[in-house]
Design an enzyme around this catalytic site. Sequence first.
Site, mmCIF file in Angstrom:
data_model
loop_
_atom_site.group_PDB
_atom_site.id
_atom_site.type_symbol
_atom_site.label_atom_id
_atom_site.label_comp_id
_atom_site.label_asym_id
_atom_site.label_seq_id
_atom_site.Cartn_x
_atom_site.Cartn_y
_atom_site.Cartn_z
ATOM 1 N N ASP A 37 0.783 -1.427 -0.117
ATOM 2 C CA ASP A 37 0.021 -0.018 0.133
ATOM 3 C C ASP A 37 0.938 1.233 0.035
ATOM 4 O O ASP A 37 1.934 1.126 0.268
ATOM 5 C CB ASP A 37 -0.775 -0.046 1.087
ATOM 6 C CG ASP A 37 -2.286 0.810 0.979
ATOM 7 O OD1 ASP A 37 -2.543 1.416 -0.053
ATOM 8 O OD2 ASP A 37 -2.997 0.734 1.871
ATOM 9 N N ASP A 43 -10.376 4.234 -1.801
ATOM 10 C CA ASP A 43 -10.862 3.213 -0.729
ATOM 11 C C ASP A 43 -12.599 3.460 -0.955
ATOM 12 O O ASP A 43 -13.053 4.470 -0.921
ATOM 13 C CB ASP A 43 -10.569 3.678 0.465
ATOM 14 C CG ASP A 43 -8.947 3.198 0.827
ATOM 15 O OD1 ASP A 43 -8.288 2.953 -0.305
ATOM 16 O OD2 ASP A 43 -8.494 3.064 2.070
#
Length: 644
Positions: A400, A464
Amino acid sequence: MEINGIARNIEETSEDGSLVIIRYSINSLEALKEAQKIDEQSALLIDSLSFSDAAQLVQAEPQFMNALNRPSKLAIHPGGWQSWSAGWELVGNESLPRKVHVVPELLKFTNRDGDNPGKGEILGHFIIYIRSGNTYLCFASKEGGELPPITYRIDRKGSRIAIEAFARGKHWQAGDTVAEIRVFLAKNYFQLKDTLRTLYKNEENFANLSFLRWGSGKQRLAKNPATGNTSPWIAKTDMPGGFESWYNHYTDINEKLILEDLESLGNTDNLIKLQFIDKNRPTVFQIDDGWEKAVGHWEIDTNRFPNGLKPIAEAIEAKGYIPGLWLAPFLVTRKSPVFTEHPDWVLKDEQGELVVAGYNDLWDKQFYCLDLSLPAVKDYLDGIIDRAINEWGYRYLKLDFLYAGLMHGAFSQGGAAYEHYDAACRILTARQTTKSGLPVAYLGCGVPFGPSYKYFPLSRIGADTKEQWDWFKVRLVGHVGRPAAYVSLHDTIGRAYLDNTLFVNDPDVVFLRTHNCKLTEQEKEVVALANFMLASQIMFSDDPSQLSEADIALTKRISKLYDELAEDEYGVVRIARDVFHVFSRSGAVQALINLSDRNARITQTQAPALFESIERGHPLINHTKGLGKTSAVFERHSITIYRK
């Protein structure tokens, strides 16, 4: 033509003239050095083209040329710098916020380091297109390795595109290639996808993901209706998927919770059980953020995981699942020993100040990035990955915040950020198997698209998501990459053309639970079905043991729709603000997605194939509120699907 000592050369054209390759190379090193002296803080300007100039290069038809003279009617897709950048078309006077209020560091989540759009400008990256009707004028740069990331500075009113190379710190030589850009016309959505698939040839990297898919990545041949050519695509029945801990527990995880989720995943009629476990498809079980002592301190928090992570990986393997683990390898916070013990590892700017990579109030507020030019840092990265794979036993690594590896700084070893990023990605993804021979996969997240697609063919392609439709407080500060179902859906829809062309698109998770979830049933439907039709991974974070009878009923209905829709490939086009027409390559399936806060009235002229399907087909899921002879009204936050 030459700008800043860089010459434009038209190198190749397709037979019909609809595709050209433009190579930019250094013709005058002196002129280049002078340009860099004048403005050493910005990207390097290498070309400037009017919309019409570009269209003429690819022999556009007069109708499209005329459309370019009406820029307010055009749809422009800016591509996006990385996963969390805005990934949707802009029409008319629509634009993206140039500033983020209250927490300015949030801009680092969406904009390239050094991006500074002027008033009225749109900044695009890697692959962009200009669309009129069903015709696409596409710019697609070759990036990664020796070639730097490309930025397109789009002046909509002036109908002009300036092309820039993000290569600060690069030491060029005369004759070096600075950029290679393919410009082409596509006469429909699937021709856009097929052309990109042919240009980027990422199928070999897709093959490395075959162990995640039921059919070992078996390919179907899809026919391009415009050319008659066929090209391969991965069937929906081969989509990877599984469980991850983030969107229910967030950082509040521990050994007991993870093992409970692992045990219950196969014991209730949740989506992953119905679609993956019961069908003997490979199933991922991934532990997300919260297991580590601190971000940048990748040691196990034994207060939460007293027995470590290895026994959990063994338990996951014993269930027949693939163990997954979250990491953010390029990041460091002040809580990490790296920050205090190796201050020289933390990237600084030319004034010696720390380079801030972003802000996260779940961690230590501001966080920073590593100096990837240092051999010691490269060894450190290699050690993190080796431990996760070969010591702890995790074979699906979610890496990430990768954009932090492309932050510009005063690198200890000199050079440009993209050169060090490329070397670091090679290290991160070097292990394709464990020492015992089991296959390994990597999911890129917060990942810069152009420099990364070869290393991370499986990547998040949007912001997200969240267990609520929108996050209004964060929306007010101007954060276009905010976690929200609404934003994530826009990205999933907007970047669907990258799916199975450059990436196996990961759209983030679906929600089918009632517990700890503010989404309505219709909103859950649109998330679940858009993710399935327009992307290629299905992940799930619901607590399987807390699903109600109503949740299970919804799950079974969605699972049945997945089965009915699995044998086709899908495209999408925007027909109004927040309203999208979805269609299958075969033409058998037509759908309407309405993300707006109001019911949407759509006319027959906006989507004739959809109305033909409504007239002659049958609904698989129906959220029309009114149907007339030439128009229909579709409910807010919904998806309607018809099959002929």
